[in-house]
Design a protein around this motif. Structure first.
Motif, PDB file in Angstrom:
ATOM      1  N   LEU A  42     -17.369 -68.819   7.325  1.00 38.91           N
ATOM      2  CA  LEU A  42     -16.532 -68.284   8.487  1.00 38.91           C
ATOM      3  C   LEU A  42     -16.931 -66.656   8.591  1.00 38.91           C
ATOM      4  O   LEU A  42     -16.995 -66.478   9.662  1.00 38.91           O
ATOM      5  CB  LEU A  42     -15.166 -68.396   8.385  1.00 38.91           C
ATOM      6  N   THR A  43     -17.001 -66.092   7.519  1.00 42.17           N
ATOM      7  CA  THR A  43     -17.647 -64.712   7.424  1.00 42.17           C
ATOM      8  C   THR A  43     -18.886 -64.509   7.901  1.00 42.17           C
ATOM      9  O   THR A  43     -19.307 -63.578   8.729  1.00 42.17           O
ATOM     10  CB  THR A  43     -17.580 -64.257   6.064  1.00 42.17           C
ATOM     11  N   ALA A  44     -19.722 -65.480   7.859  1.00 43.18           N
ATOM     12  CA  ALA A  44     -21.132 -65.477   8.443  1.00 43.18           C
ATOM     13  C   ALA A  44     -20.919 -65.579  10.053  1.00 43.18           C
ATOM     14  O   ALA A  44     -21.603 -64.800  10.712  1.00 43.18           O
ATOM     15  CB  ALA A  44     -22.039 -66.638   7.798  1.00 43.18           C
ATOM     16  N   VAL A  45     -20.207 -66.236  10.542  1.00 42.92           N
ATOM     17  CA  VAL A  45     -19.991 -66.507  12.028  1.00 42.92           C
ATOM     18  C   VAL A  45     -19.566 -65.165  12.594  1.00 42.92           C
ATOM     19  O   VAL A  45     -20.007 -64.799  13.308  1.00 42.92           O
ATOM     20  CB  VAL A  45     -19.105 -67.773  12.119  1.00 42.92           C
ATOM     21  N   GLU A  46     -18.504 -64.783  11.864  1.00 47.85           N
ATOM     22  CA  GLU A  46     -17.939 -63.276  12.284  1.00 47.85           C
ATOM     23  C   GLU A  46     -18.975 -62.490  12.351  1.00 47.85           C
ATOM     24  O   GLU A  46     -19.113 -61.672  13.130  1.00 47.85           O
ATOM     25  CB  GLU A  46     -16.691 -62.895  11.307  1.00 47.85           C
ATOM     26  N   ASN A  47     -19.636 -62.312  11.242  1.00 50.48           N
ATOM     27  CA  ASN A  47     -20.701 -61.260  11.138  1.00 50.48           C
ATOM     28  C   ASN A  47     -21.644 -61.417  12.442  1.00 50.48           C
ATOM     29  O   ASN A  47     -22.069 -60.612  12.934  1.00 50.48           O
ATOM     30  CB  ASN A  47     -21.681 -61.470   9.940  1.00 50.48           C
ATOM     31  N   THR A  48     -22.200 -62.570  12.546  1.00 50.36           N
ATOM     32  CA  THR A  48     -23.427 -63.128  13.774  1.00 50.36           C
ATOM     33  C   THR A  48     -22.748 -62.394  14.917  1.00 50.36           C
ATOM     34  O   THR A  48     -23.503 -61.850  15.553  1.00 50.36           O
ATOM     35  CB  THR A  48     -23.616 -64.599  13.507  1.00 50.36           C
ATOM     36  N   LEU A  49     -21.402 -62.908  15.373  1.00 52.69           N
ATOM     37  CA  LEU A  49     -20.781 -62.530  16.501  1.00 52.69           C
ATOM     38  C   LEU A  49     -20.607 -60.956  16.555  1.00 52.69           C
ATOM     39  O   LEU A  49     -21.242 -60.485  17.787  1.00 52.69           O
ATOM     40  CB  LEU A  49     -19.469 -63.155  16.868  1.00 52.69           C
ATOM     41  N   LEU A  50     -20.275 -60.255  15.862  1.00 50.06           N
ATOM     42  CA  LEU A  50     -20.116 -58.808  15.525  1.00 50.06           C
ATOM     43  C   LEU A  50     -21.401 -58.382  16.016  1.00 50.06           C
ATOM     44  O   LEU A  50     -21.432 -57.468  16.767  1.00 50.06           O
ATOM     45  CB  LEU A  50     -19.255 -58.406  14.294  1.00 50.06           C
ATOM     46  N   ILE A  51     -22.621 -58.603  15.116  1.00 50.60           N
ATOM     47  CA  ILE A  51     -23.797 -57.936  15.279  1.00 50.60           C
ATOM     48  C   ILE A  51     -24.365 -58.263  16.518  1.00 50.60           C
ATOM     49  O   ILE A  51     -24.933 -57.321  17.357  1.00 50.60           O
ATOM     50  CB  ILE A  51     -24.665 -58.328  13.912  1.00 50.60           C
ATOM     51  N   ALA A  52     -24.194 -59.418  17.011  1.00 55.75           N
ATOM     52  CA  ALA A  52     -24.688 -59.916  18.318  1.00 55.75           C
ATOM     53  C   ALA A  52     -24.062 -58.993  19.355  1.00 55.75           C
ATOM     54  O   ALA A  52     -24.781 -58.355  20.299  1.00 55.75           O
ATOM     55  CB  ALA A  52     -24.645 -61.157  18.641  1.00 55.75           C
TER      56      ALA A  52
END
Lengths: 461, 268
Positions: free
Chosen positions: B61-71
């Motif tokens: 879930l952290t990875a998903v959050e990171n991905t969205l935030l960075i994008a």
């Protein structure tokens, strides 16, 4: 006088790179006047308008509005508004918001904006169009919105940059009448740019004819039409016969191999001049003895109100003539020109004067090319000289590579029995050429001059 | 006969393209840890995904959050920078414009690995501590050219006089930008943003080289690491299915809107 002048343009010059778009323009415009800047494309008229509007800064000179220097003041602080060539409406705003754009920026109260917008829409006959999307309007309607938008700010001067050029003929005629009425009703100054001489004649109080960055003539439409200052103005405004002539003495001029009475004085004796005769000022008679000279009708076309005829005189000059009566082709006719209808103009130049430099005893360099010629004794290589070449001694080649230097035909004038061309060389020199051959504006040509036709004179400083 | 072959060809192609997706979607509804064995219908994986109740793989879930935030951040910055750059390029002429456009296009053709490695070396050289910041910077660099390319056509379509018209009516250059230029360019800016956003979501190579050693994971690097540990986390199946559905819906909405816009133009 000074109080009446709203815009005063003094010594304005502008260059883009190497091209001088405007050369020392001086012009003043009276309050409430409808002034048209008229000229062919590339004459600098739009640049001059953009300088007044503040979109371009002049290299030199100043523009005064009501006694205040405008140079350096950005467009959004000038009490002027512009109607742009292709309307330039804001596509994301509707008609109301387009017109209210300037007023909203000034924080005018809402009810006042409403009132002004409604008034402006009424002025341009678009009442009830407030909510319309500007893309859904026709070209003519878009132009009306553009005019309303510019006028909503209550400018002291309205600038119009070829506002009707994108409209069809019928719409253009209607809009011309409406613009004229708007100008009368509002009483503000209009500065109008166009290349359409008819539009200029219809609309303007004053016409400023421009060519190659310089003003050729300023005057009322009647002045400009009846008394063009030079052959360019004459050819640009209306149809005309422009002929080479010689001023024999005051009130007497010789052209098409006949002597005519005229009303012009002060041109000296035996001086070459340009003569302009409007096509409607040559009278035709079937009885040849009634005329001053005779000729044969070559063609005759009905133009709605009058007939347009081309007549070859017995001496071989072609004249354009308009008459209410038709004369069949082949008819032998007599022709008459009244003294007051002969417009005599000083020739701006009678011979090409080119700056050159001697290369050796048989070559001279000029216009970025080296020409063969006979250099008279007394000149050494490297000497700067003045080279003279008669107009009819310049030879034009159909292909640029065939000439010593290359050039482009910029201006063509028919002079009854030959063409007078303005040819700009690649080095920027403006060469005048008389020729029997037909060329068009924009033709690329090679330029040759025979050695025997190059005259070399010491440079007079 | 020809028609049949054409149809068969089309269907084979579609099946090949979509079978993996359908496969994952189907197997997202079963509990089996091993992909491919059906142990009965269940929505447990979905429940796990939303409650975060995953054995040892909560970092998904952290990875998903990171991905969205960075994008989001990188696409947003790229949108602003790219729009400014596009306006600048539009106002250039001749050879200069060609040159700048060429420079703009290089990052797009350049293989991601090379972009990633060179950015990595640059950050090391500049002593940047690598993490969120460097990944976002890296994503901005490859996202910006896409924004430039989607805004430029809008500028070319625009009547060049409208900016001047705004000035003429009393708008300062800043007001003219906000009230006239930006609204005109908005569609190009939005499609540029979407492009940059998807490029960022998608990226593996550049992220891999610029994320440093603080354990920052985006979806792509997470999956890469996960697969190497042996076997994918089963919760990835519902996650991929959801991402696919969201993107499908977005695409349909965008296409419908475009079709409607076109219709309203032709209807006039």
């Amino acid at each position: 006088m000074a109080e009446n002048i709203i815009i005063d343009i003094e010594h304005v010059s502008k260059s883009f790179g190497d091209t001088h778009v405007l050369k020392d323009i001086n012009l003043w415009i009276k309050k409430g006047e409808f002034v048209t800047l008229l000229g062919p494309s590339g004459c600098g008229k739009t640049t001059l308008l953009r300088i007044i509007g503040g979109f371009v800064n002049p290299d030199e000179g100043r523009v005064m509005l009501g006694g205040k220097d405008l140079v350096g003041i950005p467009p959004y602080q000038r009490p002027l508004n512009t109607v742009f060539q292709r309307y330039a409406l804001f596509p994301h705003l509707n008609v109301y918001d387009n017109i209210a754009f300037g007023l909203k920026l000034q924080h005018v109260p809402q009810d006042e904006i409403d009132k002004t917008v409604r008034k402006m829409l009424k002025l341009v006959s678009l009442t009830d169009y407030e909510e319309r999307d500007v893309d859904s309007l026709s070209g003519g309607q878009q132009q009306r919105v553009a005019i309303a938008r510019a006028l909503a700010n209550r400018p002291q001067v309205l600038l119009l940059d070829e506002p009707l050029s994108a409209l069809d003929l019928k719409m253009r005629k209607d809009m011309q009448i409406e613009l004229k009425e708007m100008h009368k009703r509002l009483g503000i100054t209009f500065i109008y740019v166009t290349h359409d001489q008819e539009e200029a004649l219809t609309l303007s109080d004053t016409i400023v004819v421009m060519r190659e960055g310089a003003i050729q003539q300023i005057g009322t439409p009647t002045d400009i039409y009846n008394e063009p200052k030079n052959s360019f103005v004459a050819s640009f405004i209306g149809d005309s016969n422009i002929l080479n002539g010689t001023m024999i003495c005051d009130r007497k001029v010789r052209f098409i191999e006949h002597d005519f009475e005229c009303v012009d004085e002060g041109f000296g004796e035996d001086n070459p001049v340009d003569v302009v005769i409007r096509p409607e000022d040559i009278y035709l008679f079937t009885k040849t003895e009634a005329g001053q000279f005779t000729g044969t009708v070559k063609s005759c076309t009905f133009k709605g109100v009058h007939y347009e005829m081309f007549v070859d005189t017995d001496e071989g000059y072609e004249l354009q003539i308009q008459d209410y009566n038709a004369f069949e082709p082949g008819t032998h006719v007599g022709m008459l020109i009244k003294p007051q209808d002969i417009q005599v103009m000083r020739k701006s130049k009678v011979v090409n004067e080119i700056e050159g430099e001697i290369v050796d005893e048989s070559h001279v360099s000029m216009m970025d090319g080296v020409f063969e010629c006979k250099v008279p004794s007394g000149f050494a290589p490297g000497d700067k000289v003045e080279v003279r070449v008669a107009f009819d001694k310049v030879e034009l080649m159909d292909y640029q590579e065939e000439g010593v230097v290359a050039g482009e035909v910029k201006y063509v004038l028919y002079k009854g029995n030959h063409y007078h061309l303005g040819v700009q060389t690649d080095s920027g020199f403006y060469l005048r050429v008389d020729t029997q051959d037909v060329y068009d504006d924009g033709d690329l040509v090679g330029i040759n001059i025979a050695a025997k036709n190059i005259k070399i004179l010491p440079k007079n400083e | 006969m020809k028609k049949i072959i054409a149809k068969v060809y089309l269907w084979v192609l579609l099946i090949l393209l979509y079978a993996p997706l359908v496969f994952i979607a189907v197997f997202s509804f079963t509990e089996s840890r091993v992909l491919g064995s059906w142990t009965g219908f269940s929505t447990k994986l979905y429940a796990n995904l939303f409650t975060g109740n995953m054995q040892g793989s909560s970092s998904l879930l952290t990875a998903v959050e990171n991905t969205l935030l960075i994008a989001l951040v990188s696409a947003g910055v790229a949108m602003i920078l790219g729009t400014i750059a596009a306006i600048g390029i539009y106002n250039l002429h001749g050879r200069k414009r060609q040159a700048v456009l060429f420079v703009n296009n290089i990052p797009m053709i350049n293989p991601d690995v090379i972009t990633g490695v060179s950015l990595f070396l640059l950050f090391v050289f500049l002593h940047f501590s690598q993490g969120y910041m460097t990944v976002i910077l890296a994503h901005i660099t490859f996202g910006t050219p896409y924004v430039v390319l989607s805004v430029l056509p809008k500028l070319r379509q625009m009547n060049p006089n409208i900016y001047e018209a705004a000035l003429d009516l009393g708008a300062t250059p800043a007001q003219a930008l906000w009230k006239v230029l930006i609204p005109e360019l908005r569609p190009g800016m939005i499609s540029g943003f979407i492009l940059a956003f998807t490029m960022s979501l998608d990226d593996f190579a550049v992220t891999f080289f610029t994320r440093g050693t603080i354990g920052l994971d985006t979806l792509s690097t997470y999956i890469y690491a996960d697969a190497r540990k042996g076997g994918l986390t089963p919760e990835l199946r519902p996650l991929m299915t959801l991402i696919f559905i969201i993107i499908l819906v977005l695409l349909v909405v965008i296409n419908l809107r475009q079709a409607r816009a076109k219709n309203s133009v032709t209807a006039r």
